[in-house]
Design a protein around this motif. Structure first.
Motif, PDB file in Angstrom:
ATOM      1  N   ASN A   1      -2.621  15.393 -13.652  1.00 46.43           N
ATOM      2  CA  ASN A   1      -2.806  14.236 -14.508  1.00 46.43           C
ATOM      3  C   ASN A   1      -4.236  13.718 -14.396  1.00 46.43           C
ATOM      4  O   ASN A   1      -4.845  13.754 -13.327  1.00 46.43           O
ATOM      5  CB  ASN A   1      -1.830  13.115 -14.113  1.00 46.43           C
ATOM      6  N   GLN A   2      -4.733  13.261 -15.534  1.00 50.66           N
ATOM      7  CA  GLN A   2      -6.074  12.695 -15.536  1.00 50.66           C
ATOM      8  C   GLN A   2      -6.121  11.382 -14.761  1.00 50.66           C
ATOM      9  O   GLN A   2      -7.125  11.050 -14.131  1.00 50.66           O
ATOM     10  CB  GLN A   2      -6.543  12.466 -16.979  1.00 50.66           C
ATOM     11  N   GLU A   3      -5.011  10.638 -14.801  1.00 49.16           N
ATOM     12  CA  GLU A   3      -4.941   9.384 -14.050  1.00 49.16           C
ATOM     13  C   GLU A   3      -4.721   9.704 -12.575  1.00 49.16           C
ATOM     14  O   GLU A   3      -3.637  10.094 -12.165  1.00 49.16           O
ATOM     15  CB  GLU A   3      -3.790   8.518 -14.578  1.00 49.16           C
ATOM     16  N   GLN A   4      -5.741   9.553 -11.779  1.00 44.82           N
ATOM     17  CA  GLN A   4      -5.672   9.875 -10.363  1.00 44.82           C
ATOM     18  C   GLN A   4      -5.089   8.700  -9.577  1.00 44.82           C
ATOM     19  O   GLN A   4      -5.522   7.557  -9.720  1.00 44.82           O
ATOM     20  CB  GLN A   4      -7.072  10.202  -9.826  1.00 44.82           C
ATOM     21  N   LEU A   5      -4.088   9.004  -8.761  1.00 47.88           N
ATOM     22  CA  LEU A   5      -3.506   7.980  -7.906  1.00 47.88           C
ATOM     23  C   LEU A   5      -4.343   7.808  -6.648  1.00 47.88           C
ATOM     24  O   LEU A   5      -5.108   8.689  -6.261  1.00 47.88           O
ATOM     25  CB  LEU A   5      -2.066   8.361  -7.526  1.00 47.88           C
ATOM     26  N   ARG A   6      -4.166   6.688  -6.001  1.00 47.40           N
ATOM     27  CA  ARG A   6      -4.865   6.427  -4.749  1.00 47.40           C
ATOM     28  C   ARG A   6      -4.443   7.463  -3.704  1.00 47.40           C
ATOM     29  O   ARG A   6      -3.304   7.937  -3.706  1.00 47.40           O
ATOM     30  CB  ARG A   6      -4.527   5.009  -4.281  1.00 47.40           C
ATOM     31  N   ASN A   7      -5.349   7.851  -2.824  1.00 45.94           N
ATOM     32  CA  ASN A   7      -5.035   8.830  -1.783  1.00 45.94           C
ATOM     33  C   ASN A   7      -3.811   8.395  -0.993  1.00 45.94           C
ATOM     34  O   ASN A   7      -3.656   7.211  -0.660  1.00 45.94           O
ATOM     35  CB  ASN A   7      -6.228   9.017  -0.842  1.00 45.94           C
ATOM     36  N   ILE A   8      -2.962   9.362  -0.686  1.00 51.87           N
ATOM     37  CA  ILE A   8      -1.705   9.051  -0.015  1.00 51.87           C
ATOM     38  C   ILE A   8      -1.967   8.514   1.386  1.00 51.87           C
ATOM     39  O   ILE A   8      -2.885   8.949   2.084  1.00 51.87           O
ATOM     40  CB  ILE A   8      -0.807  10.308   0.031  1.00 51.87           C
ATOM     41  N   ASN A   9      -1.170   7.526   1.758  1.00 57.04           N
ATOM     42  CA  ASN A   9      -1.248   6.956   3.099  1.00 57.04           C
ATOM     43  C   ASN A   9       0.148   6.539   3.543  1.00 57.04           C
ATOM     44  O   ASN A   9       1.138   6.757   2.820  1.00 57.04           O
ATOM     45  CB  ASN A   9      -2.223   5.770   3.149  1.00 57.04           C
ATOM     46  N   GLU A  10       0.235   5.933   4.713  1.00 56.05           N
ATOM     47  CA  GLU A  10       1.537   5.571   5.275  1.00 56.05           C
ATOM     48  C   GLU A  10       2.270   4.562   4.409  1.00 56.05           C
ATOM     49  O   GLU A  10       3.500   4.621   4.273  1.00 56.05           O
ATOM     50  CB  GLU A  10       1.336   5.009   6.689  1.00 56.05           C
ATOM     51  N   SER A  11       1.559   3.640   3.807  1.00 55.42           N
ATOM     52  CA  SER A  11       2.200   2.617   2.970  1.00 55.42           C
ATOM     53  C   SER A  11       2.860   3.231   1.741  1.00 55.42           C
ATOM     54  O   SER A  11       3.969   2.854   1.358  1.00 55.42           O
ATOM     55  CB  SER A  11       1.164   1.571   2.544  1.00 55.42           C
ATOM     56  N   ILE A  12       2.185   4.193   1.122  1.00 61.84           N
ATOM     57  CA  ILE A  12       2.760   4.842  -0.061  1.00 61.84           C
ATOM     58  C   ILE A  12       3.990   5.661   0.331  1.00 61.84           C
ATOM     59  O   ILE A  12       4.985   5.704  -0.397  1.00 61.84           O
ATOM     60  CB  ILE A  12       1.697   5.714  -0.748  1.00 61.84           C
ATOM     61  N   LYS A  13       3.936   6.317   1.482  1.00 55.66           N
ATOM     62  CA  LYS A  13       5.099   7.074   1.961  1.00 55.66           C
ATOM     63  C   LYS A  13       6.286   6.144   2.193  1.00 55.66           C
ATOM     64  O   LYS A  13       7.427   6.477   1.832  1.00 55.66           O
ATOM     65  CB  LYS A  13       4.756   7.811   3.252  1.00 55.66           C
ATOM     66  N   MET A  14       6.036   4.993   2.804  1.00 55.97           N
ATOM     67  CA  MET A  14       7.112   4.039   3.049  1.00 55.97           C
ATOM     68  C   MET A  14       7.653   3.472   1.745  1.00 55.97           C
ATOM     69  O   MET A  14       8.856   3.226   1.613  1.00 55.97           O
ATOM     70  CB  MET A  14       6.611   2.902   3.947  1.00 55.97           C
ATOM     71  N   ALA A  15       6.798   3.271   0.761  1.00 58.21           N
ATOM     72  CA  ALA A  15       7.247   2.796  -0.548  1.00 58.21           C
ATOM     73  C   ALA A  15       8.162   3.826  -1.207  1.00 58.21           C
ATOM     74  O   ALA A  15       9.203   3.473  -1.781  1.00 58.21           O
ATOM     75  CB  ALA A  15       6.044   2.492  -1.438  1.00 58.21           C
ATOM     76  N   GLY A  16       7.793   5.102  -1.121  1.00 57.23           N
ATOM     77  CA  GLY A  16       8.652   6.149  -1.673  1.00 57.23           C
ATOM     78  C   GLY A  16       9.980   6.228  -0.951  1.00 57.23           C
ATOM     79  O   GLY A  16      11.030   6.438  -1.580  1.00 57.23           O
ATOM     80  N   THR A  17       9.965   6.059   0.372  1.00 54.00           N
ATOM     81  CA  THR A  17      11.207   6.078   1.135  1.00 54.00           C
ATOM     82  C   THR A  17      12.121   4.932   0.735  1.00 54.00           C
ATOM     83  O   THR A  17      13.335   5.113   0.555  1.00 54.00           O
ATOM     84  CB  THR A  17      10.899   5.987   2.640  1.00 54.00           C
ATOM     85  N   PHE A  18      11.533   3.744   0.575  1.00 52.49           N
ATOM     86  CA  PHE A  18      12.351   2.591   0.197  1.00 52.49           C
ATOM     87  C   PHE A  18      12.917   2.747  -1.211  1.00 52.49           C
ATOM     88  O   PHE A  18      14.068   2.355  -1.475  1.00 52.49           O
ATOM     89  CB  PHE A  18      11.515   1.316   0.285  1.00 52.49           C
ATOM     90  N   LEU A  19      12.149   3.322  -2.123  1.00 49.19           N
ATOM     91  CA  LEU A  19      12.657   3.551  -3.482  1.00 49.19           C
ATOM     92  C   LEU A  19      13.846   4.499  -3.484  1.00 49.19           C
ATOM     93  O   LEU A  19      14.750   4.376  -4.314  1.00 49.19           O
ATOM     94  CB  LEU A  19      11.543   4.115  -4.363  1.00 49.19           C
ATOM     95  N   SER A  20      13.862   5.448  -2.555  1.00 50.06           N
ATOM     96  CA  SER A  20      14.952   6.428  -2.525  1.00 50.06           C
ATOM     97  C   SER A  20      16.264   5.833  -2.018  1.00 50.06           C
ATOM     98  O   SER A  20      17.340   6.341  -2.349  1.00 50.06           O
ATOM     99  CB  SER A  20      14.550   7.619  -1.647  1.00 50.06           C
ATOM    100  N   ILE A  21      16.195   4.773  -1.213  1.00 51.69           N
ATOM    101  CA  ILE A  21      17.422   4.156  -0.692  1.00 51.69           C
ATOM    102  C   ILE A  21      17.760   2.854  -1.399  1.00 51.69           C
ATOM    103  O   ILE A  21      18.848   2.308  -1.178  1.00 51.69           O
ATOM    104  CB  ILE A  21      17.319   3.898   0.822  1.00 51.69           C
ATOM    105  N   LEU A  22      16.869   2.352  -2.244  1.00 52.65           N
ATOM    106  CA  LEU A  22      17.104   1.071  -2.917  1.00 52.65           C
ATOM    107  C   LEU A  22      18.393   1.057  -3.744  1.00 52.65           C
ATOM    108  O   LEU A  22      19.151   0.070  -3.668  1.00 52.65           O
ATOM    109  CB  LEU A  22      15.897   0.720  -3.787  1.00 52.65           C
TER     110      LEU A  22
END
Length: 331
Positions: A285-306
């Motif tokens: 994608n042309q829209e580049q996301l911010r480099n992955i870090n611990e906060s983004i990983k935790m956000a993805g984890t929380f979205l999966s159990i929400l």
């Protein structure tokens, strides 16, 4: 003489008053037959607080970390409360995971086999509970043994069978196994229904038979409505287990590594390969996301159990009542 008697009476009165206060304090600390003591209450609440902290700490840590920016992560003075609620972590994680598609796929992957499994396990459990037939004990032993047997032992033979039947990369890999009572942890659900239907009064079955109802009608009109608590427990447990299953979903439904990959995915599968998916999103994608870090990983984890957390909030009352009525004491 009178002065001495009055002193003795006062001494006895003080002794009785001291004994009365002592008994009152003992009752307050130890309790009585109809009232809980202070020591027991303090110990119980202390134990509940420790157990609650053990369970809640990972969730609280995940939520706190997921709301931190990169600057907050690098700042050693910030431990729990971020300087600002950084919601972009959730936005980036949702984009990388293709959240809404993965969410809908997760509901279908977990929901359809669960509905089929509830129906099939109810029929099998009712048959074991209400009918005597040759080989019943042997089949019960096989059922219990198949539950004790580790899944790793049967995983490869099952994979070979599904490959020959052309089920790999299809939702039928879960649906057909659930239809024949071989779904995810189906053995324990059969035993739940078996135990519940055994406790049904025989008079209800006999009354239905006197009214001319056959076995199928008796099951649908008498057994199923009365088994609502067991149905709710089995549905919730089955749904959660299918939702959280990443390995079998990747192997059978998604078909990764088999050459028959499908478009099916789930939030848990996306989370399992989160770093690769995140990097692939930035490449494609042309829209580049911010480099992955611990906060983004935790956000993805929380979205999966929400979704599971939301479902439990609404069904908690009914779930607890159903567990109590079905007699389940633990897993």
């Amino acid at each position: 003489m009178k002065l001495e008697m009055s002193k003795n009476i006062a001494t006895i009165a003080r002794a009785k008053e001291f004994e009365r206060r002592r008994e009152k304090i003992v009752k307050f600390l130890k309790g009585t037959n109809d009232r809980e003591g202070f020591i027991h209450r303090v110990f119980r609440y202390f134990l509940l607080i420790i157990i609650g902290f053990i369970y809640l700490y990972p969730l609280l840590y995940m939520i706190s970390t997921s709301l931190m920016s990169l600057d907050d992560l690098l700042d050693v003075s910030i431990n729990w409360i971020p300087s600002e609620f950084y919601i972009d972590n959730y936005v980036n994680a949702a984009k990388a995971m293709d959240f809404w598609k993965a969410f809908l796929d997760s509901i279908i992957i977990a929901g359809v086999p669960t509905l089929i499994q509830v129906a099939s396990c109810a029929v099998i459990g009712y048959g074991f509970a209400r009918f005597d037939f040759k080989g019943k004990r042997l089949m019960m032993l096989i059922l219990i043994f198949s539950f004790i047997l580790p899944k790793q032992v049967t995983m490869m033979p099952t994979y070979q069978l599904y490959t020959k039947l052309g089920l790999i990369g299809s939702l039928n890999a879960f649906n057909l196994s659930a239809l024949f009572g071989q779904g995810l942890n189906a053995q324990i659900f059969i035993l739940i229904f078996y135990q519940f239907f055994r406790q049904m009064p025989q008079s209800l079955i006999e009354a239905a038979q006197i009214d001319g109802a056959g076995n199928i009608r008796t099951f649908l009109r008498i057994a199923v409505p009365s088994a609502a608590p067991a149905i709710l427990v089995v549905f919730l447990f089955s749904f959660v287990w299918y939702w959280n299953e990443s390995y079998l979903t990747s192997m059978f439904v998604t078909g990764l590594g088999s050459g028959r990959t499908s478009q099916w995915t789930s939030l848990v599968v996306e989370l399992k390969n989160f770093e690769d998916i995140y990097a692939q999103y930035n490449r494609n994608n042309q829209e580049q996301l911010r480099n992955i870090n611990e906060s983004i990983k935790m956000a993805g984890t929380f979205l999966s159990i929400l979704p599971l957390l939301i479902m439990y909030v609404f069904l908690q009352k009914y779930f607890v009542e159903s567990v109590d009525r079905t007699g389940i004491t633990g897993e």
